[in-house]
Write an enzyme that holds these catalytic residues in place. Structure first.
Site, PDB file in Angstrom:
ATOM      1  CG  ASP A   1      -0.439   1.166   6.205  1.00 37.66           C
ATOM      2  OD1 ASP A   1      -0.126   1.894   7.172  1.00 37.66           O
ATOM      3  OD2 ASP A   1      -1.569   1.139   5.731  1.00 37.66           O
ATOM      4  CG  HIS A   2       3.730   4.700   9.139  1.00 37.08           C
ATOM      5  ND1 HIS A   2       3.267   5.404   8.065  1.00 37.08           N
ATOM      6  CD2 HIS A   2       3.245   5.341  10.225  1.00 37.08           C
ATOM      7  CE1 HIS A   2       2.547   6.426   8.483  1.00 37.08           C
ATOM      8  NE2 HIS A   2       2.516   6.410   9.793  1.00 37.08           N
TER       9      HIS A   2
ATOM     10  CG  HIS B   1      -2.724   4.838   7.647  1.00 33.51           C
ATOM     11  ND1 HIS B   1      -1.631   4.118   7.254  1.00 33.51           N
ATOM     12  CD2 HIS B   1      -2.405   6.136   7.455  1.00 33.51           C
ATOM     13  CE1 HIS B   1      -0.681   4.955   6.847  1.00 33.51           C
ATOM     14  NE2 HIS B   1      -1.135   6.181   6.955  1.00 33.51           N
TER      15      HIS B   1
HETATM   16  P1  NAP Z   1      11.574  14.120   0.659  1.00 33.02           P
HETATM   17  O1  NAP Z   1      11.975  14.717   1.953  1.00 33.02           O
HETATM   18  O2  NAP Z   1      11.072  14.988  -0.439  1.00 33.02           O
HETATM   19  O3  NAP Z   1      12.827  13.292   0.117  1.00 33.02           O
HETATM   20  C1  NAP Z   1      12.890  12.790  -1.194  1.00 33.02           C
HETATM   21  C2  NAP Z   1      14.238  12.148  -1.434  1.00 33.02           C
HETATM   22  O4  NAP Z   1      14.282  11.757  -2.803  1.00 33.02           O
HETATM   23  C3  NAP Z   1      15.402  13.068  -1.181  1.00 33.02           C
HETATM   24  O5  NAP Z   1      16.452  12.333  -0.605  1.00 33.02           O
HETATM   25  C4  NAP Z   1      15.798  13.520  -2.592  1.00 33.02           C
HETATM   26  O6  NAP Z   1      17.157  13.834  -2.564  1.00 33.02           O
HETATM   27  C5  NAP Z   1      15.497  12.244  -3.372  1.00 33.02           C
HETATM   28  N1  NAP Z   1      15.264  12.506  -4.784  1.00 33.02           N
HETATM   29  C6  NAP Z   1      14.399  13.397  -5.341  1.00 33.02           C
HETATM   30  N2  NAP Z   1      14.473  13.333  -6.679  1.00 33.02           N
HETATM   31  C7  NAP Z   1      15.395  12.394  -6.982  1.00 33.02           C
HETATM   32  C8  NAP Z   1      15.922  11.890  -8.181  1.00 33.02           C
HETATM   33  N3  NAP Z   1      15.530  12.331  -9.382  1.00 33.02           N
HETATM   34  N4  NAP Z   1      16.841  10.924  -8.111  1.00 33.02           N
HETATM   35  C9  NAP Z   1      17.280  10.472  -6.923  1.00 33.02           C
HETATM   36  N5  NAP Z   1      16.823  10.899  -5.740  1.00 33.02           N
HETATM   37  C10 NAP Z   1      15.890  11.859  -5.774  1.00 33.02           C
HETATM   38  O7  NAP Z   1      10.472  12.978   0.842  1.00 33.02           O
HETATM   39  P2  NAP Z   1      10.191  12.104   2.155  1.00 33.02           P
HETATM   40  O8  NAP Z   1       9.268  12.861   3.033  1.00 33.02           O
HETATM   41  O9  NAP Z   1      11.479  11.616   2.723  1.00 33.02           O
HETATM   42  O10 NAP Z   1       9.328  10.903   1.558  1.00 33.02           O
HETATM   43  C11 NAP Z   1       9.908   9.815   0.866  1.00 33.02           C
HETATM   44  C12 NAP Z   1       8.819   8.759   0.637  1.00 33.02           C
HETATM   45  O11 NAP Z   1       8.318   8.346   1.886  1.00 33.02           O
HETATM   46  C13 NAP Z   1       7.596   9.264  -0.145  1.00 33.02           C
HETATM   47  O12 NAP Z   1       7.090   8.189  -0.911  1.00 33.02           O
HETATM   48  C14 NAP Z   1       6.594   9.623   0.943  1.00 33.02           C
HETATM   49  O13 NAP Z   1       5.265   9.529   0.485  1.00 33.02           O
HETATM   50  C15 NAP Z   1       6.894   8.519   1.954  1.00 33.02           C
HETATM   51  N6  NAP Z   1       6.523   8.835   3.333  1.00 33.02           N
HETATM   52  C16 NAP Z   1       7.143   9.871   3.992  1.00 33.02           C
HETATM   53  C17 NAP Z   1       6.807  10.137   5.308  1.00 33.02           C
HETATM   54  C18 NAP Z   1       7.481  11.223   6.090  1.00 33.02           C
HETATM   55  O14 NAP Z   1       7.177  11.330   7.295  1.00 33.02           O
HETATM   56  N7  NAP Z   1       8.349  12.018   5.520  1.00 33.02           N
HETATM   57  C19 NAP Z   1       5.833   9.353   5.966  1.00 33.02           C
HETATM   58  C20 NAP Z   1       5.219   8.306   5.265  1.00 33.02           C
HETATM   59  C21 NAP Z   1       5.595   8.056   3.956  1.00 33.02           C
HETATM   60  P3  NAP Z   1      17.875  14.812  -3.610  1.00 33.02           P
HETATM   61  O15 NAP Z   1      17.070  16.061  -3.708  1.00 33.02           O
HETATM   62  O16 NAP Z   1      19.233  14.998  -2.996  1.00 33.02           O
HETATM   63  O17 NAP Z   1      17.927  14.052  -4.893  1.00 33.02           O
END
Ligand code: NAP
Length: 489
Positions: free
Chosen positions: A174-175, A237
């Site tokens: 939980d950042h 949070h």
């Molecule tokens: P994102 O931009 O959609 O990235 C998802 C990642 O998963 C990509 O690298 C994608 O790469 C990979 N992926 C998707 N399907 C896949 C598969 N079948 N096999 C392997 N890799 C796969 O999501 P994100 O924003 O980085 O979020 C990631 C996590 O962090 C989530 O749980 C989100 O709730 C959490 N989070 C994110 C943020 C934020 O600020 N972004 C903040 C808090 C929490 P490919 O398409 O190349 O496979």
């Protein structure tokens, strides 16, 4: 917090091409590298990359002044992998053994799942099947939020993870727990006798926790419309801020002692009967309005990818009670929402007035003492006091003693929450990660609220305001008001 050594590790970064990795994780890892943490990274995602093209992508995520970038980037490797294809995990064994031997990483493995939550359980299962969780060193699993969408789904996910990892090997992020001022709540309370001695129902009138955003749902609309403010912000949070503010001092400064105290708070929150829910919870959705900078903002139902008849709440306020000796009778007001007038996360402690105080009749300007913990965007503390104006017959004057760490007066080097949390994972300090029982009790509370959603009217509020008037009435019933979210001068 807990003194643990820096240990070398191989980081398996799932979701290596994603937004979180690029915006937060690579810059955080760079800072840790500069601080002397020893690691190598295998980036994993479906996109095709060579090691070189992956390193260029990581490079673009770093600050221009990253002087050790070459040595840092040399430690990054890429392996295309689809979570849905168990055979892809088999390729990982070979490359990870080679990298481990090359950098003397002692078999320590950190699996970071920066992935959509539906992949968490499957990724853990496939890691085990491929023999990657058998190692001579330690293994740790880091997972992003959300952890389930209700208690039942969280239990199912937890059981899947526990078939591969021990509870103490699971680091649920939980950042908020990595933020300086969130970590400072404990220091403020337990390193300052002047506060700890008044931190109870005898001196505190109410506690207000606000997490307000000015942004709308933007490109997260399809996710948000299935989630809403309760699940997006309160379950995680806000509950973390509440437990840190309300917990008893732990007997020892160890992760499990601290987390046990937080769990006791969650267990002491008065259960919300369906009557209580309707009287103590306000839910609302924004309609079009004007933001404080004059920009017009459309209503939630007009946002792209939101169902035209959506009843998803973009705002929630609640009045909670913690039924234990310290907090008996003290309301804890919480609120969070999108498209509000200010972007701010704050905890306000309002102290009780002096009883039978003749000065109240004498001076018009006496207000309550407030301690404000500014979490973001300001980071610091304000203490609001009353002083007598200078001059013979002056009235009182409210003044604020401020410590704002991001003010130009204080040049303090900042560490991002992810930098701190990744460092904790590598050192094996789980204090600032949520333990399973914390997650489960928070879900029980939010499930009890969600179960009565249909009985709670959905109010509206104009974009650019601090929520619906029903949220003000929640406090007015007790004779209180929300305090403005501004740095007090
Ligand atoms: P994102 O931009 O959609 O990235 C998802 C990642 O998963 C990509 O690298 C994608 O790469 C990979 N992926 C998707 N399907 C896949 C598969 N079948 N096999 C392997 N890799 C796969 O999501 P994100 O924003 O980085 O979020 C990631 C996590 O962090 C989530 O749980 C989100 O709730 C959490 N989070 C994110 C943020 C934020 O600020 N972004 C903040 C808090 C929490 P490919 O398409 O190349 O496979």
């Amino acid at each position: 917090m807990v003194e643990t050594a820096k240990e070398p590790a191989l980081i398996f970064l799932f979701g290596a091409t994603g937004d979180l990795a690029r915006r937060k994780l690579y810059p955080a890892l760079y800072e840790l590298f500069e601080q002397g943490h020893e690691f190598a990274v295998i980036g994993l995602a479906r996109k095709q990359h060579t090691h070189e093209s992956y390193r260029s992508m990581v490079d673009r995520a770093l600050k221009p002044d990253a002087v050790q970038r070459k040595a840092f980037l040399d430690r990054f490797y890429y392996q295309p992998l689809d979570i849905l294809q168990p055979e892809h995990f088999a390729f990982l064994k070979n490359i990870s053994d080679q990298i481990n031997a090359h950098y003397h990483l002692k078999g320590n493995r950190l699996f970071y799942l920066s992935l959509a939550p539906r992949f968490f359980g499957l990724a853990a299962k496939n890691l085990k099947k491929a023999g990657l969780t058998e190692t001579d060193g330690w293994k740790r699993l880091v997972i992003e939020k959300p952890f389930g969408h209700d208690l039942k789904s969280a239990e199912e996910l937890n059981n899947e993870l526990l078939s591969v990892f021990q509870e103490e090997e699971i680091y649920r992020i939980d950042h908020y727990l990595g933020k300086d001022m969130v970590q400072n709540i404990e220091a403020l309370r337990f390193a300052n006798p002047i506060f700890e001695s008044v931190w109870n129902h005898r001196s505190i009138a109410n506690v207000q926790i606000t997490l307000s955003e000015t942004l709308g749902v933007g490109d997260r609309a399809s996710y948000y419309d299935q989630t809403g403010a309760l699940l997006d912000m309160v379950q995680n949070h806000i509950m973390q801020l509440l437990t840190l503010t309300a917990m008893e001092p732990p007997g020892r400064f160890e992760p499990d002692d601290i987390r046990a105290e937080k769990v006791k708070v969650l267990r002491s929150i008065r259960p919300l009967s369906s009557d209580a829910v309707t009287n103590q919870i306000v839910r609302a959705q924004y309609v079009k309005g004007v933001m404080p900078d004059g920009t017009p903002a459309s209503g939630y139902l007009d946002e792209e990818n939101v169902a035209p008849d959506s009843e998803t709440e973009t705002f929630i306020a609640a009045r909670l009670f913690i039924d234990n000796y310290r907090w008996t009778g003290v309301p804890f007001y919480i609120r969070t929402g999108k498209r509000m007038a200010a972007k701010s996360t704050e905890v306000v402690i309002q102290f009780k007035d002096i009883p039978n105080n003749p000065y109240l009749n004498e001076f018009k300007n006496i207000g309550p003492n407030l301690l404000v913990i500014h979490i973001q965007p300001d980071e610091g503390l304000s203490l609001k006091l009353n002083v007598k104006q200078f001059g013979d017959h002056g009235d009182t004057l409210p003044i604020a003693m401020n410590f704002i760490s991001n003010s130009p007066k204080h040049q303090i080097k900042k560490h991002d929450a992810y930098e701190r949390l990744l460092s904790d994972c590598l050192r094996g300090d789980s204090t600032n990660f949520t333990r399973w029982d914390e997650v489960a009790y928070s879900w029980s509370l939010t499930d009890s609220i969600a179960a009565t959603w249909k009985d709670i009217p959905l109010n509206t509020y104009e974009a650019g305001t601090m929520g619906p008037s029903a949220s003000d009435r929640l406090l007015a019933l007790d004779g209180f008001r929300w305090w403005p979210l501004t740095r007090m001068e």
